[in-house]
Write a protein that holds these residues in place. Structure first.
Motif: not given
Length: 208
Positions: A26-31, A36-44, A54-59
């Motif tokens: 987790d600590d390699k990613w930056r938001v 409200k339901d979805v978070t997008i992170w990125r890393k080089p 990286k995208a994550q959410g509940v469907i």
């Protein structure tokens, strides 16, 4: 087949690459963006001079329905506002194909329409499914489109432990749009596009 030595071997390597992404700490990613339901992170990205998102959410639906809407097939064009056409160029088995698709222009057409030719593979993963893909160097090109390139990307979909009628959908996307676009415009577009993807997918599943 053009640009693809052995479909089974290629599929296995692609799956293993995605599982590797799925285990990045987790600590390699930056938001990059949060709704409200979805978070997008990125890393080089380690594949090209851009980002792995990286995208994550509940469907609110079961795994099979979610993946049926994401993987290549008639469902996808019905709801994905970014995708403007899709053709299956080659079928290997039910869960493995080569597809060509086109995308709409983005950011007031700063990013013009793109064409991609991707190898796509869907396979069981833990209690759910993984649908993954990677672009191929397909020689046949259409002059009206810039050819983009997807480095290994995919969607993990597993049932929520406390509610199997809901699914946790986690995506890994690293797209080289190519052409003359500032990377900052690409990064802005990618985070927003992924947020919209979840919203559009949820609406389509509610209608289904």
């Amino acid at each position: 087949m053009e640009g693809l030595p052995d479909a089974a071997d290629f599929a296995t390597r692609l799956k293993n690459t995605l599982i590797q992404y799925h285990s990045i700490e987790d600590d390699k990613w930056r938001v990059a963006k949060k709704m409200k339901d979805v978070t997008i992170w990125r890393k080089p990205s380690e594949e090209f001079n851009g980002y792995l998102f990286k995208a994550q959410g509940v469907i609110d639906d079961i795994v099979n329905s979610v993946i049926d809407h994401i993987r290549p097939g008639p469902c996808r064009l019905d709801w994905d506002s970014l995708m403007t056409s899709m053709d299956i160029l080659e079928h290997f088995e039910e869960n493995c194909c080569v597809m060509r698709y086109t995308t709409a222009g983005q950011l007031w057409n700063i990013i013009s329409p793109r064409e991609f030719v991707d190898f796509s593979y869907t396979v069981g993963y833990e209690e759910g499914l993984l649908s993954c893909g990677v672009s191929l160097d397909w020689s046949e090109k259409r002059p009206e489109f810039i050819r983009g390139y997807n480095h290994p990307c995919g969607w993990f979909c597993v049932p929520l432990k406390d509610n199997p009628h809901q699914s946790l959908l986690t995506g890994y996307i690293q797209t080289d749009l190519r052409g003359m676009i500032p990377q900052s415009a690409v990064n802005t577009a990618m985070a927003s596009t992924l947020i919209n993807f979840y919203g559009d997918l949820q609406k389509a599943l509610q209608k289904a």
